[in-house]
Design a protein around this motif. Structure first.
Motif, short mmCIF file in Angstrom:
data_model
loop_
_atom_site.label_atom_id
_atom_site.label_comp_id
_atom_site.label_asym_id
_atom_site.label_seq_id
_atom_site.Cartn_x
_atom_site.Cartn_y
_atom_site.Cartn_z
N ILE A 32 0.83 -1.20 0.00
CA ILE A 32 0.00 0.00 0.00
C ILE A 32 0.87 1.25 0.00
CG2 ILE A 32 -1.63 1.33 1.40
CD1 ILE A 32 -2.98 -1.24 2.15
N TYR A 33 2.00 1.21 0.71
CA TYR A 33 2.90 2.36 0.72
C TYR A 33 3.46 2.62 -0.68
CZ TYR A 33 6.97 5.27 1.56
OH TYR A 33 7.90 6.28 1.50
N VAL A 34 3.90 1.55 -1.36
CA VAL A 34 4.45 1.70 -2.71
C VAL A 34 3.39 2.25 -3.67
CG1 VAL A 34 5.35 0.42 -4.69
CG2 VAL A 34 6.21 -0.08 -2.39
N ALA A 35 2.18 1.71 -3.59
CA ALA A 35 1.11 2.19 -4.45
C ALA A 35 0.76 3.63 -4.16
CB ALA A 35 -0.14 1.31 -4.27
N ASP A 36 0.86 4.04 -2.91
CA ASP A 36 0.48 5.40 -2.52
C ASP A 36 1.57 6.42 -2.84
OD1 ASP A 36 -0.69 7.59 -1.36
OD2 ASP A 36 -0.42 6.94 0.71
N LEU A 38 4.92 5.87 -4.26
CA LEU A 38 5.79 5.71 -5.42
C LEU A 38 4.99 5.79 -6.73
CD1 LEU A 38 8.32 2.96 -4.27
CD2 LEU A 38 8.52 5.46 -4.15
N PHE A 39 3.92 5.00 -6.83
CA PHE A 39 3.11 4.99 -8.05
C PHE A 39 1.95 5.98 -7.99
CE2 PHE A 39 5.05 0.74 -7.95
CZ PHE A 39 5.66 0.73 -9.20
N GLN A 40 1.68 6.51 -6.79
CA GLN A 40 0.62 7.49 -6.59
C GLN A 40 -0.69 7.04 -7.23
OE1 GLN A 40 2.18 11.26 -7.95
NE2 GLN A 40 3.63 11.41 -6.24
N VAL A 41 -1.10 5.84 -6.85
CA VAL A 41 -2.35 5.27 -7.37
C VAL A 41 -3.53 6.06 -6.83
CG1 VAL A 41 -3.80 3.21 -7.43
CG2 VAL A 41 -1.29 3.00 -7.55
N ARG A 42 -4.45 6.40 -7.73
CA ARG A 42 -5.63 7.13 -7.30
C ARG A 42 -6.51 6.23 -6.42
NH1 ARG A 42 -7.83 10.44 -12.65
NH2 ARG A 42 -5.97 11.75 -12.94
N GLY A 43 -7.06 6.82 -5.41
CA GLY A 43 -7.94 6.07 -4.53
C GLY A 43 -7.28 5.59 -3.26
N ILE A 44 -5.95 5.53 -3.21
CA ILE A 44 -5.26 5.09 -2.00
C ILE A 44 -5.50 6.07 -0.86
CG2 ILE A 44 -3.04 4.56 -0.96
CD1 ILE A 44 -3.96 2.41 -2.83
N TRP A 69 8.30 7.13 4.60
CA TRP A 69 9.09 5.92 4.76
C TRP A 69 9.56 5.72 6.19
CZ3 TRP A 69 9.81 1.34 3.07
CH2 TRP A 69 10.94 0.61 3.47
N ASN A 70 9.96 6.79 6.87
CA ASN A 70 10.39 6.65 8.26
C ASN A 70 9.26 6.13 9.14
OD1 ASN A 70 12.98 7.57 7.72
ND2 ASN A 70 12.43 9.72 8.08
N HIS A 71 8.07 6.63 8.87
CA HIS A 71 6.89 6.17 9.60
C HIS A 71 6.67 4.67 9.38
CE1 HIS A 71 2.26 6.57 10.26
NE2 HIS A 71 2.87 6.15 11.35
N LEU A 72 6.78 4.23 8.13
CA LEU A 72 6.57 2.83 7.81
C LEU A 72 7.66 1.94 8.38
CD1 LEU A 72 5.15 0.54 6.20
CD2 LEU A 72 6.59 1.18 4.25
#
Length: 225
Positions: A32-36, A38-44, A69-72
């Motif tokens: 979910i982090y990568v999609a949000d 890095l790829f900035q997927v809409r809807g995340i 990233w630090n949070h994750l």
């Protein structure tokens, strides 16, 4: 002599428990982090918990979202440690149930207490809940268990004290209007408390003996009759 020496380790070796649930939870958080970010997927972003007008599912999905990233990375470190302990002691289903319930409980308390302009994300509440559960299920008079509790306990005491101090100055936590970047100590404390309640509720459930023990007890009664 050689056969006896080779046979002893196999006889004493206990079957290892498969620990897979914690890795799936970690992969879901990373995915979910990568999609949000890095790829900035809409809807995340709709998975975040927006306190002004939250959807019911956001109390669950926000536990898998992170601000940066630090949070994750900090959450994943403790999530692996405490989640693995819970799964080894209680199993895969108990791990997922504990993660969801403590995470949702932490988000619910945060939504009730924090300002309406706040946005909650992160697995911190679930991490603290898993920590509390991992400590409580390991409590016994075995010196090794006591040592583990003491080592882990110093961590939770420090964090609970920080949460108590932060809860007295919530307005200062959200200075500048950037509530997403703030540390949600309320979620930490409430997640730990939900973990305590969860363990207490489960301890009230009466344990049933295995089928083998029941049948054996009935056989003994039949023989006496």
């Amino acid at each position: 002599m050689d056969q006896l020496e080779l046979g002893k380790p196999e006889e004493r070796r206990k079957p290892e428990k498969r620990v897979n649930g914690i890795f799936w939870i970690i992969l879901l958080n990373i995915g979910i982090y990568v999609a949000d970010h890095l790829f900035q997927v809409r809807g995340i972003k709709s998975l975040y918990l927006y306190h002004n007008w939250p959807a019911w599912y956001q109390f669950v999905t926000a536990t898998f979202c992170h601000a940066n990233w630090n949070h994750l990375s900090s959450n994943l470190f403790f999530l692996y440690i405490f989640g693995k302990l819970v799964e080894e002691e209680e199993g895969n289903f108990a791990l997922w149930l504990s993660y969801i319930l403590t995470g949702v409980g932490a988000n619910l308390v945060s939504w009730l207490i924090l300002p309406r302009n706040a946005v909650s994300v992160g697995a911190s509440g679930a991490v603290f809940g898993l920590f509390t559960i991992s400590v409580l299920v390991k409590m016994s008079w075995d010196w090794r268990k006591i040592l583990e509790v003491l080592i882990l306990g110093q961590f939770v005491i420090e964090k609970v004290m920080e949460a108590a101090q932060a809860s007295t100055a919530l307005s200062g936590t959200f200075r500048g209007g950037n509530s997403l970047q703030s540390v949600n100590h309320i979620a930490h404390l409430s997640g730990a408390l939900v973990g305590v309640v969860l363990v207490w509720l489960l301890s009230r459930v009466p344990s049933q003996p295995p089928n083998g023990e029941v049948s054996n007890s009935h056989r003994k009664k039949d023989r006496t009759l």
